[in-house]
Write a protein that holds these residues in place. Structure first.
Motif, short mmCIF file in Angstrom:
data_model
loop_
_atom_site.label_atom_id
_atom_site.label_comp_id
_atom_site.label_asym_id
_atom_site.label_seq_id
_atom_site.Cartn_x
_atom_site.Cartn_y
_atom_site.Cartn_z
N GLN A 6 9.77 5.04 -7.63
CA GLN A 6 8.55 4.37 -7.19
C GLN A 6 7.42 5.41 -7.21
OE1 GLN A 6 9.15 2.53 -3.31
NE2 GLN A 6 11.09 1.61 -3.94
N ILE A 7 6.22 4.93 -7.51
CA ILE A 7 5.04 5.81 -7.45
C ILE A 7 4.13 5.28 -6.35
CG2 ILE A 7 3.06 6.78 -8.71
CD1 ILE A 7 5.73 7.52 -10.03
N ALA A 8 3.84 6.11 -5.37
CA ALA A 8 2.97 5.66 -4.28
C ALA A 8 1.63 6.38 -4.37
CB ALA A 8 3.63 5.96 -2.94
N ILE A 9 0.58 5.65 -4.06
CA ILE A 9 -0.76 6.23 -4.02
C ILE A 9 -1.35 5.96 -2.63
CG2 ILE A 9 -3.10 6.12 -4.99
CD1 ILE A 9 -1.76 5.23 -7.62
N PHE A 10 -1.73 7.04 -1.95
CA PHE A 10 -2.37 6.89 -0.63
C PHE A 10 -3.84 7.22 -0.77
CE2 PHE A 10 1.54 9.37 1.26
CZ PHE A 10 2.39 8.30 0.98
N GLN A 11 -4.65 6.54 0.05
CA GLN A 11 -6.02 7.00 0.24
C GLN A 11 -6.18 7.32 1.72
OE1 GLN A 11 -9.59 4.46 -0.39
NE2 GLN A 11 -9.96 5.94 -2.03
N THR A 12 -6.86 8.42 2.00
CA THR A 12 -7.03 8.80 3.40
C THR A 12 -8.42 8.38 3.90
OG1 THR A 12 -8.01 10.96 2.98
CG2 THR A 12 -5.59 10.85 2.99
N ALA A 13 -8.60 8.52 5.21
CA ALA A 13 -9.86 8.06 5.83
C ALA A 13 -11.09 8.66 5.16
CB ALA A 13 -9.83 8.40 7.31
N SER A 14 -11.00 9.93 4.74
CA SER A 14 -12.18 10.56 4.11
C SER A 14 -12.19 10.36 2.60
CB SER A 14 -12.22 12.06 4.44
OG SER A 14 -11.19 12.71 3.72
N GLY A 15 -11.24 9.58 2.08
CA GLY A 15 -11.25 9.28 0.64
C GLY A 15 -10.39 10.20 -0.21
#
Ligand code: ISE
Length: 339
Positions: A211-220
């Motif tokens: 699986q490939i996961a992509i996260f975005q954080t609060a500051s981008g």
């Protein structure tokens, strides 16, 4: 000061490893009670440890007068009840992940601890105690990379148990990168997308791996993770942070590099997380024991971190189903703790 008397609940692979660790490497603590749903297993283990008893009911083990603190290595489905019992008895607890198996019960645990007005729960995200992760964190904290912008992660296992399903790759494996992201960047993850590449033909039927996961954080900030748990090779965990002033990478397995006839060059990769993070577990448990003995109770990730991880993983499982980015739903920390 007398030894901290610990009850270890759940003596499967992780719990038994902690029992052995406390008996041989940890100063200022001993195991006085063990418990497992397989009663005989606990009894057999207790018989090998001086001054240790097996107690059949986990809640009795928590309440026992010979127990100052609890180490939970039981299945995640039992954690909520056991954590609430620890809070009720005022006993510090080191809880192997997950905190609980869903977001609502994790939040409930966070709230109940907050109501007590003191911290009792530490969550076993051991990577925070690994020397390489600590070095990376220090580099970031010291501003050596400038503003961190992107992180690339690889998380590979040679194999997983037969009961492992696609959502467990998110909740049991990817959860470590969720915690690492929050630890290294000091901010929450706000959205997650899980992409499903062609499955490994050697993976059990129906298992979406890799699986490939992509996260975005609060500051981008952007984080991508390859999780691949049926490689058949070894245990590989790599993390690279790219910042405005360069990049840094850990997990290269550069131990002994050997050159040998006929023209071979190479080294070894740790077979599983027990070896790769063995020293991190030692440090984690020693620091927890020291924190409990000093009255601080927690020295590392706490209940809030367990709740945040549960919230990101729930969104991750939803994305695994839809293939779309899913926003992470979390209450604000201030609304619970006032912190
Ligand atoms: C396991 O529970 C762990 O925590 C390991 O670190 C991870 O690599 C593995 O995928 C999980 O199943």
């Amino acid at each position: 000061m007398s030894d901290l008397r610990i009850a270890v609940l759940g003596v499967g692979m992780m719990g038994a490893d902690h029992v052995a660790r406390i008996g041989s490497k940890i100063a200022g603590a001993r195991v006085t009670v063990v418990n497992d749903y397989l009663t005989e297993k606990a009894e057999t283990l207790a018989a090998t440890i001086p001054g240790c008893r097996a107690i059949a009911d986990p809640l009795d083990a928590i309440a026992d007068a010979d127990v100052d603190a609890v180490l939970l290595a039981t299945p995640g489905t039992t954690h909520e009840k056991q954590l609430l019992a620890c809070l009720e008895h005022g006993k510090p607890v080191m809880c192997e992940k997950p905190l609980t198996t869903d977001v609502a019960t994790s939040l409930e645990v966070v709230k109940r601890e907050a109501e007590l007005g003191k911290r009792l729960i530490q969550v076993g995200f051991m990577r925070r105690f690994d020397a390489e992760y600590v070095a990376l964190k220090t580099l970031l904290t010291d501003g050596e990379l400038g503003t961190p912008l992107v992180m690339h992660c690889v998380h590979r296992n040679a194999e997983v148990p037969p009961n492992f399903d696609s959502s467990m790759i998110v909740k049991d494996s990817l959860v470590h990168e969720v915690d690492v992201t929050r630890f290294l960047f000091d901010e929450e993850i706000t959205s997650i997308q899980v992409i499903k590449p062609a499955a490994n033909p050697n993976a059990p039927q129906g298992l979406q791996d890799p699986q490939i996961a992509i996260f975005q954080t609060a500051s981008g900030k952007h984080v991508d993770v390859e999780v691949f748990v049926t490689t058949g090779v070894a245990y590989e965990v790599r993390t690279e942070v790219v910042g405005e002033r360069g990049s840094a990478m850990i997990g290269l397995d550069v131990g002994l590099v050997r050159k040998s006839a006929p023209g071979h060059w190479g080294g070894q990769i740790t077979p599983s997380f027990k070896e790769r993070f063995g020293l991190a577990y030692d440090v984690e448990i020693q620091r927890w024991v020291d924190a409990v003995r000093s009255g601080v109770n927690v020295d590392g990730p706490g209940a809030w971190d367990g709740y945040a991880a549960a919230a990101v993983c729930a969104a991750g499982v939803a994305s695994l189903e839809s293939g779309l980015p899913v926003a992470v739903e979390m209450v604000s920390r201030e609304s619970i703790t006032g912190a």
